[in-house]
Structure formats: structure tokens, C-alpha cells
Design an enzyme around this catalytic site. Sequence first.
Site, PDB file in Angstrom:
ATOM      1  CG  HIS A 260      32.421  36.785  35.866  1.00  0.00           C
ATOM      2  ND1 HIS A 260      31.564  37.247  36.746  1.00  0.00           N
ATOM      3  CD2 HIS A 260      31.737  37.224  34.578  1.00  0.00           C
ATOM      4  CE1 HIS A 260      30.458  37.049  36.506  1.00  0.00           C
ATOM      5  NE2 HIS A 260      30.745  36.814  34.912  1.00  0.00           N
TER       6      HIS A 260
ATOM      7  CB  CYS B 299      34.313  34.822  40.339  1.00  0.00           C
ATOM      8  SG  CYS B 299      34.353  34.880  38.655  1.00  0.00           S
TER       9      CYS B 299
ATOM     10  CB  CYS C 266      29.379  36.700  40.595  1.00  0.00           C
ATOM     11  SG  CYS C 266      30.757  35.065  39.743  1.00  0.00           S
TER      12      CYS C 266
ATOM     13  CD  GLU D 251      35.781  38.357  39.345  1.00  0.00           C
ATOM     14  OE1 GLU D 251      35.594  38.771  40.150  1.00  0.00           O
ATOM     15  OE2 GLU D 251      35.957  38.362  38.220  1.00  0.00           O
TER      16      GLU D 251
END
Length: 143
Positions: free
Chosen positions: A68, A99, A96, A70
Site C-alpha cells: 500500500h 497500514c 486499512c 502508506e
Amino acid sequence: MNKKEELDIRYLRMAQIWSENSYCKRRQVGALVVKDKMIISDGYNGTPSGFENVCEDENNVTKPYVLHAEANAITKIARSGNNSEGSTLYVTDSPCIECSKLIIQAGIKRVIYAREYRLTDGADLLRRAGIEVKHIPLEPDDN
């Protein structure tokens, strides 16, 4: 609108532009980590370094090893010698839960995002950890 809100929108728009670097077809996500008005890291969703730049399998399902935005931005900080303590994360989509755990551990104190994700457990966890979470939808002409 105050200066802080104007900066939040500007950095969020920059994260949106950064997301265009992603090779993912289903969703492109961008992230910036800002500290003391300086961008200290950036990231977008994609495969790990050295892997092919293909995020989805033949059935258009995201491959399990795709990172992801992040996570990419936070791990870049770890390799850079920078410190994310007290920083702000600007990300195109709400984080999410996985993260969000990284965000908490990285010492990030604010998370500003543009698009809601169907699951809110990540944002809920951030709030529980005392992190300021703010949703700022970007106008269509901001994208």
C-alpha cells in the site's frame, strides 16, 4: 479557510498526483509524509522493488504482495535516516487496518485522506490511538 486547511488540501492534491505513478489498475493510491512543512517521504501502491510492475492477476484480483502507498512511504523513511515522529500523512484513500498499525508505530500524529474506504477499521484504530484523522474530499477538478 485557514492556512493549515489550505496546506492540507494542497498536500492531498500532491498525493493524488503522486498516485498516478502506480501501475495498479483497480485503484491508484498515493501518500506523502510531511514534517515541518517539508515532504520527508512519498509512496504509491505497487509491487516490491525488483518485482514486475503488475499489481493484479489474470482475474483482476490484487496480488497479495502488493504494498500500500502508506507502507511504501513509511518504509522509505526507515531507509532514509529521516524521522516521522509528529508528522502528517496525506493519503488519497483512508488507511486499512494494517497500514494504520504502521502509522501508529511510525509516530505519525495526523492522517488526512480524500476518499473513504468501505471498511473504517483502519481510521477507527488511528482515532483510538489519539491520532487526528481528517477526511477532506477533493473536488472533481482537484483530481
